[in-house]
Each structure stands twice: as structure tokens, then as C-alpha cells.
Enzyme design. Sequence first.
Site, PDB file in Angstrom:
ATOM      1  N   LYS A   1     -16.491 -10.373   0.457  1.00 32.81           N
ATOM      2  CA  LYS A   1     -15.074 -10.398   0.081  1.00 32.81           C
ATOM      3  C   LYS A   1     -14.897 -11.008  -1.299  1.00 32.81           C
ATOM      4  O   LYS A   1     -15.546 -12.000  -1.638  1.00 32.81           O
ATOM      5  CB  LYS A   1     -14.259 -11.226   1.089  1.00 32.81           C
ATOM      6  CG  LYS A   1     -14.185 -10.638   2.479  1.00 32.81           C
ATOM      7  CD  LYS A   1     -13.300 -11.496   3.370  1.00 32.81           C
ATOM      8  CE  LYS A   1     -13.177 -10.932   4.773  1.00 32.81           C
ATOM      9  NZ  LYS A   1     -12.304 -11.775   5.620  1.00 32.81           N
TER      10      LYS A   1
ATOM     11  N   GLY B   1      -5.945  -6.618  -0.231  1.00 31.38           N
ATOM     12  CA  GLY B   1      -5.739  -5.178  -0.151  1.00 31.38           C
ATOM     13  C   GLY B   1      -7.004  -4.361  -0.027  1.00 31.38           C
ATOM     14  O   GLY B   1      -7.001  -3.164  -0.303  1.00 31.38           O
ATOM     15  N   GLY B   2      -8.120  -5.002   0.357  1.00 25.69           N
ATOM     16  CA  GLY B   2      -9.356  -4.267   0.563  1.00 25.69           C
ATOM     17  C   GLY B   2     -10.211  -4.094  -0.676  1.00 25.69           C
ATOM     18  O   GLY B   2     -11.343  -3.612  -0.584  1.00 25.69           O
TER      19      GLY B   2
ATOM     20  N   ARG C   1       3.870 -16.341   0.321  1.00 23.46           N
ATOM     21  CA  ARG C   1       5.052 -15.573  -0.059  1.00 23.46           C
ATOM     22  C   ARG C   1       5.663 -14.982   1.197  1.00 23.46           C
ATOM     23  O   ARG C   1       5.140 -15.151   2.303  1.00 23.46           O
ATOM     24  CB  ARG C   1       4.661 -14.435  -1.001  1.00 23.46           C
ATOM     25  CG  ARG C   1       3.518 -13.593  -0.433  1.00 23.46           C
ATOM     26  CD  ARG C   1       3.271 -12.319  -1.180  1.00 23.46           C
ATOM     27  NE  ARG C   1       2.028 -11.679  -0.812  1.00 23.46           N
ATOM     28  CZ  ARG C   1       1.847 -10.927   0.273  1.00 23.46           C
ATOM     29  NH1 ARG C   1       2.854 -10.726   1.119  1.00 23.46           N
ATOM     30  NH2 ARG C   1       0.682 -10.355   0.524  1.00 23.46           N
TER      31      ARG C   1
ATOM     32  N   HIS D   1      -5.803  -8.347  14.160  1.00 25.63           N
ATOM     33  CA  HIS D   1      -5.286  -9.099  13.009  1.00 25.63           C
ATOM     34  C   HIS D   1      -3.934  -9.676  13.434  1.00 25.63           C
ATOM     35  O   HIS D   1      -2.965  -8.935  13.585  1.00 25.63           O
ATOM     36  CB  HIS D   1      -5.141  -8.156  11.814  1.00 25.63           C
ATOM     37  CG  HIS D   1      -4.731  -8.836  10.550  1.00 25.63           C
ATOM     38  ND1 HIS D   1      -5.257  -8.506   9.319  1.00 25.63           N
ATOM     39  CD2 HIS D   1      -3.841  -9.826  10.300  1.00 25.63           C
ATOM     40  CE1 HIS D   1      -4.708  -9.247   8.387  1.00 25.63           C
ATOM     41  NE2 HIS D   1      -3.838 -10.058   8.966  1.00 25.63           N
TER      42      HIS D   1
END
Length: 627
Positions: free
Chosen positions: A160, A166-167, A294, A210
Amino acid sequence: MPTLSKILIANRGEIACRIQRTAQALGYRTVAIYSDADAQALHVQMADEAVNIGPAPVQQSYLNIDAILHAATITCADAVHPGYGFLSENPDFARACLNAGLTFIGPSPEAIELMGSKRLSKLAMLDASVPCIAGYQGSAQDDQTLQREAERIGYPLMIKASAGGGGRGMRLVHQAKDLLANLHTARSEAKNAFGSDELILEQALTDPRHVEIQLFGDSHGNLLYLGERDCSIQRRHQKVIEEAPCPVMTPELRHAMGEAALNAGRAVNYVGAGTVEFLLDRNGQFYFLEMNTRLQVEHPVTELITGLDLVAWQLHIAAGQPLPLQQTDVTLTGHAMEVRLYAEDPAQGFLPQTGDILRWEPAPGVRMDHGISEGQRISPFYDPMLGKIIAHGATREEARRKLLRAVEDTVLLGVTTNQRLLAELLKHADFVAGDFSTGFIAEHFSEIPPQAASEDQLTLAAALFYQHSAGKHPQGLAGWSNNTASPSIYRLEVNGETHTVSAAPLQLTLDGRHVTLTLNGIRRRLPYYLDGTELWLPGLHVTNRTQQVASRQAAAGSGTVKAPMDGAIVDVRVSAGESVVKGQLLLVLEAMKMEHSLTAGMDGVVKGVQVIAGDQVRNRQVLLEIE
């Protein structure tokens, strides 16, 4: 305690409209910012004042901190709401707002900076006793260290990007022999997307859910959570369907995850709206994934089950007010479900779509958060998400049933969307049963065929073209009816397939926006848009090829490469006179934050190249020719 009166919204589209609705209802004045491409956008029309901040590309407009601060200065705004995306999780932007004397409606720059790094945030969560996935989050980033740590973690594992989302910069690696190549591509993607090539490694969980916790903190030291959301229905780590509560949640698990989220918030003295995301395995064990500092795209489902306005909470907290509720006051009622409506074609590998919105009629009876209007052009410069459809019911099944009907009844003609896929997802037996994981779409919808035109749709299309060519119904004429018995033969193209159809006599009544007809004994009323040889029906774009002599087969062999959408040419790999083979990469087109490779459809020689890197091109524009 700050006094707020005018709020500049440093964003665009549906979230800018969403924030404005609450801000204006609470008596605040609002300022919109917009790029050249968004001059007529709905969020601009809604605002009390609006300021053009630059050309369409995001680097020159919505990511231009100086231009945004200048807009706040000249409009005398005293606060900035960043929405989501763009600069919403940029600590430099939050710091610049504070230095300019503006109230930043969000957490501190320090909290944004820490939680924006997957490596540093994971270290902080481990110190705060928040459950984390086994992995490597050290500062040493050389290949040898990462190879050694990968062996310790075991396979499969996830690479990662520390700064990412966002992948992008993310790779699943099943075997040691594939590690180095994936490390290099992940680094490259991360560097290009986020300006940092720092990586972390994590053990890959098998088929997790998730699940995220909505967190809120105020400047008085209070912190609470507002239940959870299940965001497992994803495509390439981008959420597609979200719901609240999670279908497999128990009171004990909710309490444990909520307390872990509170620990995460306390570790960074969190103020404002935030979301702590977890992966939940089939044994009920959960692990910290990341924290978004956010408002989330999917916040409406939490609003519908709590009865709260989360944007209003953000504004109250930014004005120095304490949280409106205590943890024991939070109640969850019923079930809410949301889908994201994208301008993309799932049958073409989810290729983003551009074009003009010719018909837009949101379905009644549900919540629709959007930022679009009829006549608006969907440009290639921004994310393809157009809006969100959200339903609430007393039970999960009631919410799902309402949402399915709303997805099917929402009218958007002129631009291809993912509506059909959304409906199929909502109808799938495993989704209905609540039995799914993050691999659901990849498992059940790996191949999505283009929508085929039914015989009834083709018959209707031929009848509409017939009456139009006969001059009996100028576009927009209300109350027109066709009872003609004179058949005519039409060649209609749908998804590259040509159909020969007879314009059989039909009873049609048109009002300029809808056609009412009786076919096979069933009376229907459908939206449509007809413009010359182009016809749009729900989920279908039909082209009248009757007058064209050249066959599609001849056109296919011409070697002409056209732009699949509006966008920018970022790379040209060949030149005139060069020999190419079928499948060879010719050009790279960037649109809607993604790069698309255009390859040769045949062997041959490049006859001419009509574009250079940096050119903006339109959909179906000729880019290159091969002979």
C-alpha cells in the site's frame, strides 16, 4: 469562539451542493468556486456568490490553494469547508486557511498530516491499542528490507502507498517471486499520484468486510461515534454501495469497534467529522485500515438512521459549540442504503463517459444528492461520480427494495452510467441475504456484457424514428399521437450491432419528454430524447443507420483510432511511417483522473498522427490512422 457568517466551499459537484443546502438553511451565506469547465454547474447556480478560480485542470483550479484563498478574501468569507476529495485532507491547505484568518471546517492540520500517512497513522494506532493488521510500517524502504519483512508477514500480502487512497499504489501479491515487480509499480503509481513513494506491507485478509465508524469530536474534549457503515461492495477499492447499519453487526461488536474508533480519535485530539475504517473478518475480528479526516461520501446513510444533519454538526463544531448529543443519546432507527451513480460504462471495463445530460429526472420518494442539471456537459476533468441515490426503510429489505426501484426509475439520458449494474447488484441473491465481502463485485460481476436491445425497444425506436422522419412530430410538441399504418424498414445500431427493424404501426402519444404506448397489451410511459439520427431510451443509445451505405465492417478495417471519450493526450508512442502490430500501445489518454491505453486494432503502418502530448481531444475525435 469564532463567529461564522459566510462559508466558502472549496469543492464542486454534489458535495458542494450538499453543503450549501445545510449552510443556507442555517442562515449562512455561501461562496462557490468554479473552474472554466464548471461555469454553469449547479453548485455555482445555488451559491450566493461565486468566483472563477482558473482553467479546468484541477492543478490550476480546485487544487490551487492561492486562488481559493484569494476567492475567500475578495468575498469576505470567514470560513472554508473543504468537502471531500481535492484539498480536504491536505494539511498545507488547512494550515494556509488558518494562517489567513479563516476557520477551517475540519480537524487540525496536525491530525490531517498524521492520519494521512498510512505508515505513521498505523504506528499511532498501535500505540493507542487499536487493533491493527500484521505488517511492516517502518521507515526503511529499500527492496531488501521490504523483501525480508514480506517473508516475515507471509503471503498473500498487500502493498500500500503510505500517502495513498482509492486503490492507487496498492497491489495484492500472492507469491514471493512477484514481490519486486509489484513493489516497483506500486512505488511508481504512488509517486505519480501522491508525490511520495513510501510504502507499507500488510497481511492480506481473505474476504473481509469493510466497516467504518462515524466519529465526531469538538473543541471541548468531547468525542462520540454515530454507529457504523458497511462499505464492502467495492470495485478496485472504490465504494459502490454503502449501508447502515452493517448487516452482521451485533451490539457487542458495535461497542468494541466504537471504542476502538474513540481511542483512535483521542490519540490525535480529533475535532470535527472523521471516519475510522476497519476490516472485519468472518470470525468477528476487526483491524484498523485508515482514518479519513473529513466528511465521507457515504455520510447520508448515517444521517438517515440517526436523524442528524452531519454538515450542521460540522458547522456547529467549527463555530466552537459543543457536540449536540452525548454517546448515550445516540439512537439508530431502521436501515439506510446508498448507491453511487457514475458516468462510466461497466461493459467497457468501467471506462469513464463524457457527454451532455439530455434528460435528468431523479426518482421520487428517496433522497438524491447530486450536482447535475439538464444541458450540463460531463467533462473529462473530474471524478465520474454524478451523485448518490439513498433510501431508508424500517428494515434492510425495505430500504433495498425502495433503492432498487429508485435506481431503475431515475432518468439520465445522454451519458452512459452504471445504473444497470447497480440494479443487478441490488437484486443479487447474496446481496439480498447480506452475505458478501469486499470481493463481491470481482467474484460475481467480473464480466459485464453490454445491454442488449429487446425486440420491444427496437420496435419503439423504429416507430419514433419513423414519425420523426415523416415530420409529424417536431421535438417538444405536446399531445402528438401516431396511428399510422404505413410500415417502414430501419437499420438501427445498438452497441455496435445493427438490427433491421420494421416500424410497425404503434399507438404513440408524446409530450416532448415521454412517450406513452401500448405494446403486447401493456401500456407503458417511457422517457426519451430524439435528436436527428440519435435516440436515447432508458439504458439504451440507438443510432439510425438507415441512410448510411458504408458497412460497419468496412469502417472497422480502416485502422482509424478515435478518442473513446473527452480527455487529454499524455503520451504518443508512435510516429508517421512506423510499422505497428495489432495490440501495440499507440497513445495514452487521461480522463477523469485515470489513464487509458489506446492500442492498434490491426497490423500496418502509421499513416498519420493528428495529436501530440498535451492536446485536449473530444469523444470520437480521430487521433491516428493506420493502413
